[in-house]
Write a protein that holds these residues in place. Structure first.
Motif, PDB file in Angstrom:
ATOM      1  N   LEU A   1       0.829  -1.202   0.000  1.00 12.92           N
ATOM      2  CA  LEU A   1       0.000   0.000   0.000  1.00 12.92           C
ATOM      3  C   LEU A   1       0.866   1.256   0.000  1.00 12.92           C
ATOM      4  O   LEU A   1       0.571   2.229  -0.713  1.00 12.92           O
ATOM      5  CB  LEU A   1      -0.914  -0.003   1.226  1.00 12.92           C
ATOM      6  CG  LEU A   1      -1.756   1.257   1.458  1.00 12.92           C
ATOM      7  CD1 LEU A   1      -2.690   1.512   0.281  1.00 12.92           C
ATOM      8  CD2 LEU A   1      -2.547   1.139   2.759  1.00 12.92           C
ATOM      9  N   GLN A   2       1.947   1.227   0.787  1.00 12.16           N
ATOM     10  CA  GLN A   2       2.850   2.378   0.853  1.00 12.16           C
ATOM     11  C   GLN A   2       3.464   2.659  -0.519  1.00 12.16           C
ATOM     12  O   GLN A   2       3.496   3.813  -0.976  1.00 12.16           O
ATOM     13  CB  GLN A   2       3.955   2.104   1.882  1.00 12.16           C
ATOM     14  CG  GLN A   2       4.836   3.307   2.202  1.00 12.16           C
ATOM     15  CD  GLN A   2       4.182   4.267   3.168  1.00 12.16           C
ATOM     16  OE1 GLN A   2       3.016   4.114   3.524  1.00 12.16           O
ATOM     17  NE2 GLN A   2       4.913   5.283   3.589  1.00 12.16           N
ATOM     18  N   ASP A   3       3.926   1.606  -1.168  1.00 13.36           N
ATOM     19  CA  ASP A   3       4.530   1.768  -2.501  1.00 13.36           C
ATOM     20  C   ASP A   3       3.501   2.279  -3.506  1.00 13.36           C
ATOM     21  O   ASP A   3       3.813   3.111  -4.371  1.00 13.36           O
ATOM     22  CB  ASP A   3       5.102   0.433  -2.983  1.00 13.36           C
ATOM     23  CG  ASP A   3       6.309  -0.011  -2.165  1.00 13.36           C
ATOM     24  OD1 ASP A   3       6.913   0.851  -1.498  1.00 13.36           O
ATOM     25  OD2 ASP A   3       6.634  -1.215  -2.187  1.00 13.36           O
ATOM     26  N   ARG A   4       2.282   1.782  -3.364  1.00 14.99           N
ATOM     27  CA  ARG A   4       1.229   2.190  -4.301  1.00 14.99           C
ATOM     28  C   ARG A   4       0.873   3.662  -4.114  1.00 14.99           C
ATOM     29  O   ARG A   4       0.681   4.394  -5.095  1.00 14.99           O
ATOM     30  CB  ARG A   4      -0.008   1.317  -4.086  1.00 14.99           C
ATOM     31  CG  ARG A   4      -1.069   1.484  -5.168  1.00 14.99           C
ATOM     32  CD  ARG A   4      -2.281   0.645  -4.847  1.00 14.99           C
ATOM     33  NE  ARG A   4      -3.216   0.611  -5.952  1.00 14.99           N
ATOM     34  CZ  ARG A   4      -4.478   0.207  -5.845  1.00 14.99           C
ATOM     35  NH1 ARG A   4      -4.934  -0.200  -4.674  1.00 14.99           N
ATOM     36  NH2 ARG A   4      -5.278   0.205  -6.886  1.00 14.99           N
ATOM     37  N   MET A   5       0.798   4.103  -2.868  1.00 14.47           N
ATOM     38  CA  MET A   5       0.482   5.511  -2.616  1.00 14.47           C
ATOM     39  C   MET A   5       1.590   6.417  -3.146  1.00 14.47           C
ATOM     40  O   MET A   5       1.321   7.464  -3.749  1.00 14.47           O
ATOM     41  CB  MET A   5       0.263   5.740  -1.114  1.00 14.47           C
ATOM     42  CG  MET A   5      -1.034   5.154  -0.582  1.00 14.47           C
ATOM     43  SD  MET A   5      -1.479   5.727   1.088  1.00 14.47           S
ATOM     44  CE  MET A   5      -0.181   4.978   2.069  1.00 14.47           C
ATOM     45  N   LYS A   6       2.843   6.015  -2.920  1.00 17.46           N
ATOM     46  CA  LYS A   6       3.969   6.814  -3.418  1.00 17.46           C
ATOM     47  C   LYS A   6       3.956   6.882  -4.946  1.00 17.46           C
ATOM     48  O   LYS A   6       4.157   7.955  -5.538  1.00 17.46           O
ATOM     49  CB  LYS A   6       5.290   6.201  -2.941  1.00 17.46           C
ATOM     50  CG  LYS A   6       5.585   6.398  -1.466  1.00 17.46           C
ATOM     51  CD  LYS A   6       6.922   5.763  -1.107  1.00 17.46           C
ATOM     52  CE  LYS A   6       7.274   5.969   0.349  1.00 17.46           C
ATOM     53  NZ  LYS A   6       8.569   5.315   0.703  1.00 17.46           N
ATOM     54  N   ALA A   7       3.733   5.722  -5.571  1.00 22.73           N
ATOM     55  CA  ALA A   7       3.723   5.675  -7.034  1.00 22.73           C
ATOM     56  C   ALA A   7       2.576   6.503  -7.598  1.00 22.73           C
ATOM     57  O   ALA A   7       2.727   7.195  -8.619  1.00 22.73           O
ATOM     58  CB  ALA A   7       3.610   4.228  -7.503  1.00 22.73           C
ATOM     59  N   THR A   8       1.432   6.454  -6.922  1.00 21.91           N
ATOM     60  CA  THR A   8       0.269   7.234  -7.367  1.00 21.91           C
ATOM     61  C   THR A   8       0.574   8.726  -7.329  1.00 21.91           C
ATOM     62  O   THR A   8       0.309   9.460  -8.295  1.00 21.91           O
ATOM     63  CB  THR A   8      -0.951   6.926  -6.472  1.00 21.91           C
ATOM     64  OG1 THR A   8      -1.277   5.538  -6.577  1.00 21.91           O
ATOM     65  CG2 THR A   8      -2.153   7.763  -6.893  1.00 21.91           C
ATOM     66  N   ASN A   9       1.132   9.169  -6.221  1.00 21.57           N
ATOM     67  CA  ASN A   9       1.462  10.594  -6.088  1.00 21.57           C
ATOM     68  C   ASN A   9       2.491  11.025  -7.136  1.00 21.57           C
ATOM     69  O   ASN A   9       2.408  12.130  -7.692  1.00 21.57           O
ATOM     70  CB  ASN A   9       1.995  10.878  -4.686  1.00 21.57           C
ATOM     71  CG  ASN A   9       0.887  10.894  -3.639  1.00 21.57           C
ATOM     72  OD1 ASN A   9      -0.287  10.755  -3.974  1.00 21.57           O
ATOM     73  ND2 ASN A   9       1.252  11.060  -2.381  1.00 21.57           N
ATOM     74  N   LYS A  10       3.449  10.147  -7.400  1.00 24.96           N
ATOM     75  CA  LYS A  10       4.478  10.475  -8.383  1.00 24.96           C
ATOM     76  C   LYS A  10       3.863  10.654  -9.770  1.00 24.96           C
ATOM     77  O   LYS A  10       4.228  11.577 -10.522  1.00 24.96           O
ATOM     78  CB  LYS A  10       5.538   9.373  -8.412  1.00 24.96           C
ATOM     79  CG  LYS A  10       6.709   9.672  -9.335  1.00 24.96           C
ATOM     80  CD  LYS A  10       7.757   8.566  -9.253  1.00 24.96           C
ATOM     81  CE  LYS A  10       8.939   8.872 -10.173  1.00 24.96           C
ATOM     82  NZ  LYS A  10       9.973   7.803 -10.097  1.00 24.96           N
ATOM     83  N   ILE A  11       2.910   9.780 -10.100  1.00 21.49           N
ATOM     84  CA  ILE A  11       2.246   9.868 -11.406  1.00 21.49           C
ATOM     85  C   ILE A  11       1.417  11.147 -11.502  1.00 21.49           C
ATOM     86  O   ILE A  11       1.479  11.879 -12.497  1.00 21.49           O
ATOM     87  CB  ILE A  11       1.354   8.628 -11.634  1.00 21.49           C
ATOM     88  CG1 ILE A  11       2.221   7.377 -11.798  1.00 21.49           C
ATOM     89  CG2 ILE A  11       0.450   8.820 -12.848  1.00 21.49           C
ATOM     90  CD1 ILE A  11       1.438   6.075 -11.771  1.00 21.49           C
TER      91      ILE A  11
END
Length: 257
Positions: A113-123
Protein backbone atom coordinates in the motif's frame (compact mmCIF):
# COMPACT_ATOMS: atom_id res chain seq x y z
CA UNK A 1 -7.07 -23.77 24.20
CA UNK A 2 -5.43 -21.16 21.96
CA UNK A 3 -6.58 -17.56 21.56
CA UNK A 4 -8.69 -18.31 18.49
CA UNK A 5 -10.53 -21.05 20.34
CA UNK A 6 -11.01 -18.77 23.34
CA UNK A 7 -12.34 -16.08 21.01
CA UNK A 8 -14.85 -18.49 19.48
CA UNK A 9 -15.88 -19.72 22.93
CA UNK A 10 -16.40 -16.13 24.10
CA UNK A 11 -18.53 -15.32 21.06
CA UNK A 12 -20.60 -18.45 21.63
CA UNK A 13 -21.05 -17.50 25.29
CA UNK A 14 -22.31 -14.05 24.31
CA UNK A 15 -24.70 -15.60 21.78
CA UNK A 16 -26.04 -17.86 24.52
CA UNK A 17 -26.52 -14.85 26.79
CA UNK A 18 -28.44 -13.15 23.97
CA UNK A 19 -30.67 -16.18 23.40
CA UNK A 20 -31.43 -16.45 27.11
CA UNK A 21 -32.30 -12.75 27.24
CA UNK A 22 -34.57 -13.12 24.21
CA UNK A 23 -36.42 -16.00 25.88
CA UNK A 24 -36.89 -13.91 29.01
CA UNK A 25 -38.06 -10.97 26.89
CA UNK A 26 -40.65 -13.16 25.15
CA UNK A 27 -41.82 -14.62 28.46
CA UNK A 28 -42.18 -11.15 29.97
CA UNK A 29 -44.06 -9.91 26.90
CA UNK A 30 -46.46 -12.84 27.15
CA UNK A 31 -46.91 -12.17 30.86
CA UNK A 32 -47.70 -8.55 30.08
CA UNK A 33 -50.41 -9.61 27.65
CA UNK A 34 -51.77 -12.28 29.99
CA UNK A 35 -52.09 -9.77 32.83
CA UNK A 36 -54.77 -7.85 30.92
CA UNK A 37 -56.35 -10.71 28.99
CA UNK A 38 -59.57 -10.40 30.94
CA UNK A 39 -59.89 -6.68 30.30
CA UNK A 40 -61.45 -5.56 27.00
CA UNK A 41 -59.18 -3.39 24.86
CA UNK A 42 -59.72 0.28 25.62
CA UNK A 43 -61.71 -0.46 28.77
CA UNK A 44 -61.24 2.51 31.14
CA UNK A 45 -60.81 2.07 34.87
CA UNK A 46 -64.22 2.30 36.49
CA UNK A 47 -63.47 4.54 39.45
CA UNK A 48 -65.49 3.50 42.48
CA UNK A 49 -66.50 0.22 40.91
CA UNK A 50 -65.61 -3.03 42.69
CA UNK A 51 -63.32 -3.88 39.74
CA UNK A 52 -61.19 -0.74 40.12
CA UNK A 53 -58.46 -2.22 42.33
CA UNK A 54 -58.15 -5.42 40.30
CA UNK A 55 -58.03 -3.37 37.10
CA UNK A 56 -55.23 -1.16 38.43
CA UNK A 57 -53.26 -4.17 39.69
CA UNK A 58 -53.59 -5.85 36.30
CA UNK A 59 -52.33 -2.74 34.52
CA UNK A 60 -49.42 -2.44 36.95
CA UNK A 61 -48.46 -6.09 36.38
CA UNK A 62 -48.73 -5.63 32.63
CA UNK A 63 -46.65 -2.46 32.67
CA UNK A 64 -44.00 -4.05 34.91
CA UNK A 65 -43.77 -7.14 32.71
CA UNK A 66 -43.52 -5.03 29.56
CA UNK A 67 -40.68 -3.08 31.16
CA UNK A 68 -38.85 -6.34 31.85
CA UNK A 69 -39.44 -7.41 28.25
CA UNK A 70 -37.93 -4.18 26.92
CA UNK A 71 -34.90 -4.44 29.21
CA UNK A 72 -34.28 -8.05 28.27
CA UNK A 73 -34.63 -7.21 24.57
CA UNK A 74 -32.03 -4.47 24.98
CA UNK A 75 -29.79 -6.92 26.82
CA UNK A 76 -30.16 -9.45 24.00
CA UNK A 77 -29.19 -6.82 21.43
CA UNK A 78 -26.19 -5.84 23.56
CA UNK A 79 -24.88 -9.41 23.78
CA UNK A 80 -25.42 -10.02 20.07
CA UNK A 81 -23.32 -6.94 19.35
CA UNK A 82 -20.67 -8.23 21.76
CA UNK A 83 -20.62 -11.61 20.00
CA UNK A 84 -20.29 -9.92 16.60
CA UNK A 85 -17.47 -7.70 17.85
CA UNK A 86 -15.57 -10.70 19.20
CA UNK A 87 -16.03 -12.63 15.96
CA UNK A 88 -14.85 -9.68 13.87
CA UNK A 89 -11.79 -9.02 16.02
CA UNK A 90 -8.89 -9.79 13.69
CA UNK A 91 -6.19 -8.18 15.82
CA UNK A 92 -2.92 -10.08 15.89
CA UNK A 93 -1.74 -11.16 19.33
CA UNK A 94 1.73 -12.44 20.07
CA UNK A 95 0.26 -15.54 21.68
CA UNK A 96 -1.49 -16.58 18.46
CA UNK A 97 -0.17 -19.74 16.85
CA UNK A 98 -0.04 -17.99 13.47
CA UNK A 99 1.17 -14.60 14.75
CA UNK A 100 4.41 -14.63 12.76
CA UNK A 101 2.72 -15.61 9.49
CA UNK A 102 -0.06 -13.05 9.93
CA UNK A 103 2.38 -10.28 10.87
CA UNK A 104 4.53 -11.02 7.84
CA UNK A 105 1.43 -10.89 5.65
CA UNK A 106 0.33 -7.64 7.30
CA UNK A 107 3.73 -6.03 6.73
CA UNK A 108 3.71 -7.13 3.09
CA UNK A 109 0.21 -5.71 2.60
CA UNK A 110 1.04 -2.39 4.28
CA UNK A 111 4.31 -2.11 2.35
CA UNK A 112 2.49 -2.72 -0.91
CA UNK A 113 0.00 0.00 0.00
CA UNK A 114 2.85 2.38 0.85
CA UNK A 115 4.53 1.77 -2.50
CA UNK A 116 1.23 2.19 -4.30
CA UNK A 117 0.48 5.51 -2.62
CA UNK A 118 3.97 6.81 -3.42
CA UNK A 119 3.72 5.67 -7.03
CA UNK A 120 0.27 7.23 -7.37
CA UNK A 121 1.46 10.59 -6.09
CA UNK A 122 4.48 10.47 -8.38
CA UNK A 123 2.25 9.87 -11.41
CA UNK A 124 -0.24 12.60 -10.49
CA UNK A 125 2.56 15.12 -9.91
CA UNK A 126 4.35 14.30 -13.16
CA UNK A 127 4.77 17.29 -15.48
CA UNK A 128 5.93 15.21 -18.43
CA UNK A 129 2.93 12.85 -18.63
CA UNK A 130 -0.36 13.61 -20.36
CA UNK A 131 -3.62 12.89 -18.58
CA UNK A 132 -4.10 9.82 -20.78
CA UNK A 133 -0.64 8.55 -19.85
CA UNK A 134 -1.40 9.13 -16.17
CA UNK A 135 -4.64 7.16 -16.42
CA UNK A 136 -2.81 4.31 -18.14
CA UNK A 137 -0.07 4.32 -15.51
CA UNK A 138 -2.61 4.28 -12.68
CA UNK A 139 -4.41 1.36 -14.31
CA UNK A 140 -1.11 -0.53 -14.28
CA UNK A 141 -1.02 0.03 -10.52
CA UNK A 142 -4.37 -1.72 -10.23
CA UNK A 143 -6.87 1.14 -10.40
CA UNK A 144 -9.96 0.74 -12.56
CA UNK A 145 -10.07 3.07 -15.55
CA UNK A 146 -13.09 5.10 -14.30
CA UNK A 147 -11.45 5.55 -10.91
CA UNK A 148 -8.08 6.44 -12.46
CA UNK A 149 -9.76 8.96 -14.78
CA UNK A 150 -11.50 10.63 -11.85
CA UNK A 151 -8.25 10.58 -9.86
CA UNK A 152 -6.40 12.40 -12.64
CA UNK A 153 -9.22 14.84 -13.39
CA UNK A 154 -9.40 15.91 -9.73
CA UNK A 155 -5.61 15.86 -9.33
CA UNK A 156 -6.10 13.63 -6.29
CA UNK A 157 -3.07 12.71 -4.22
CA UNK A 158 -2.54 10.81 -1.02
CA UNK A 159 -1.86 13.34 1.74
CA UNK A 160 1.46 13.24 3.59
CA UNK A 161 -0.21 12.13 6.82
CA UNK A 162 -1.59 9.02 5.08
CA UNK A 163 1.93 7.98 4.11
CA UNK A 164 3.26 8.83 7.56
CA UNK A 165 0.52 6.91 9.36
CA UNK A 166 0.87 3.87 7.14
CA UNK A 167 4.64 3.89 7.59
CA UNK A 168 4.13 4.00 11.36
CA UNK A 169 1.89 0.93 11.09
CA UNK A 170 4.61 -0.86 9.13
CA UNK A 171 7.24 -0.06 11.76
CA UNK A 172 4.92 -1.11 14.60
CA UNK A 173 4.16 -4.41 12.84
CA UNK A 174 7.88 -5.02 12.28
CA UNK A 175 8.60 -4.50 15.97
CA UNK A 176 5.73 -6.82 16.86
CA UNK A 177 7.09 -9.41 14.42
CA UNK A 178 10.55 -9.17 15.94
CA UNK A 179 9.09 -9.76 19.40
CA UNK A 180 6.92 -12.62 18.13
CA UNK A 181 10.00 -14.34 16.72
CA UNK A 182 11.87 -13.88 19.99
CA UNK A 183 8.97 -15.36 21.93
CA UNK A 184 8.73 -18.27 19.50
CA UNK A 185 12.38 -19.11 20.18
CA UNK A 186 11.84 -19.25 23.94
CA UNK A 187 10.50 -22.28 25.73
CA UNK A 188 7.76 -22.08 28.33
CA UNK A 189 8.99 -22.56 31.86
CA UNK A 190 7.52 -23.01 35.30
CA UNK A 191 9.34 -22.50 38.57
CA UNK A 192 8.69 -21.91 42.24
CA UNK A 193 9.74 -19.08 44.51
CA UNK A 194 8.85 -19.88 48.08
CA UNK A 195 5.13 -20.58 48.09
CA UNK A 196 4.62 -18.97 44.67
CA UNK A 197 4.46 -20.79 41.35
CA UNK A 198 5.47 -18.78 38.29
CA UNK A 199 4.64 -19.68 34.70
CA UNK A 200 6.33 -17.90 31.83
CA UNK A 201 4.23 -19.03 28.88
CA UNK A 202 6.00 -17.59 25.87
CA UNK A 203 3.83 -19.66 23.54
CA UNK A 204 0.82 -17.67 24.79
CA UNK A 205 2.64 -14.41 25.58
CA UNK A 206 1.51 -14.68 29.19
CA UNK A 207 3.19 -14.70 32.57
CA UNK A 208 1.19 -16.19 35.44
CA UNK A 209 1.56 -16.09 39.21
CA UNK A 210 -0.07 -18.72 41.41
CA UNK A 211 -0.47 -17.80 45.08
CA UNK A 212 -1.26 -20.39 47.78
CA UNK A 213 -4.29 -18.31 48.71
CA UNK A 214 -5.75 -14.87 48.19
CA UNK A 215 -2.88 -12.35 48.27
CA UNK A 216 -2.98 -9.37 50.60
CA UNK A 217 -4.68 -6.22 49.34
CA UNK A 218 -1.35 -4.41 48.91
CA UNK A 219 -0.09 -7.21 46.68
CA UNK A 220 -3.34 -7.24 44.67
CA UNK A 221 -3.05 -3.51 44.08
CA UNK A 222 0.58 -3.95 43.05
CA UNK A 223 -0.31 -6.76 40.67
CA UNK A 224 -2.98 -4.66 38.98
CA UNK A 225 -0.62 -1.70 38.78
CA UNK A 226 1.79 -3.87 36.80
CA UNK A 227 -0.84 -5.13 34.37
CA UNK A 228 -1.84 -8.39 36.07
CA UNK A 229 -5.47 -9.47 36.21
CA UNK A 230 -7.14 -12.30 38.06
CA UNK A 231 -7.98 -15.23 35.77
CA UNK A 232 -10.71 -17.27 37.51
CA UNK A 233 -10.58 -20.08 34.96
CA UNK A 234 -6.88 -20.60 35.68
CA UNK A 235 -6.88 -19.70 39.36
CA UNK A 236 -3.97 -17.30 39.00
CA UNK A 237 -2.93 -13.73 38.22
CA UNK A 238 -1.71 -13.24 34.66
CA UNK A 239 -0.39 -10.52 32.37
CA UNK A 240 1.14 -10.14 28.95
CA UNK A 241 4.86 -10.83 28.86
CA UNK A 242 6.84 -7.60 28.78
CA UNK A 243 9.99 -6.24 30.34
CA UNK A 244 7.83 -4.50 32.94
CA UNK A 245 5.93 -7.61 34.00
CA UNK A 246 9.04 -9.80 34.05
CA UNK A 247 10.90 -7.24 36.17
CA UNK A 248 7.97 -7.24 38.57
CA UNK A 249 8.10 -11.04 38.74
CA UNK A 250 11.79 -10.81 39.66
CA UNK A 251 10.95 -8.40 42.47
CA UNK A 252 8.27 -10.55 44.06
CA UNK A 253 10.25 -13.78 43.67
CA UNK A 254 13.26 -12.21 45.41
CA UNK A 255 11.13 -10.92 48.26
CA UNK A 256 9.41 -14.29 48.58
CA UNK A 257 12.55 -16.41 48.85
Amino acid sequence: MNRKERQEARAERYRQYAENAERRATAAFNASSAAVDGIPAGQPILVGHHSEKAHRRALDRSHSAMGRSVRESEKAAYYRQKAEAVENNDNIYLGDDDAIERLEAKIAELSELQDRMKATNKIIRSKSMSDADKVAALCELGYTEPYATKFVANNNQFPAYALTNNNAKINAAKKQLELAKKLADKEDREYEAGDLTIEECYSENRVRVHFPGKPEEEMRVNLKRHGFRWAPSLGCWQAYISRRTLDFIKEITKSNQ
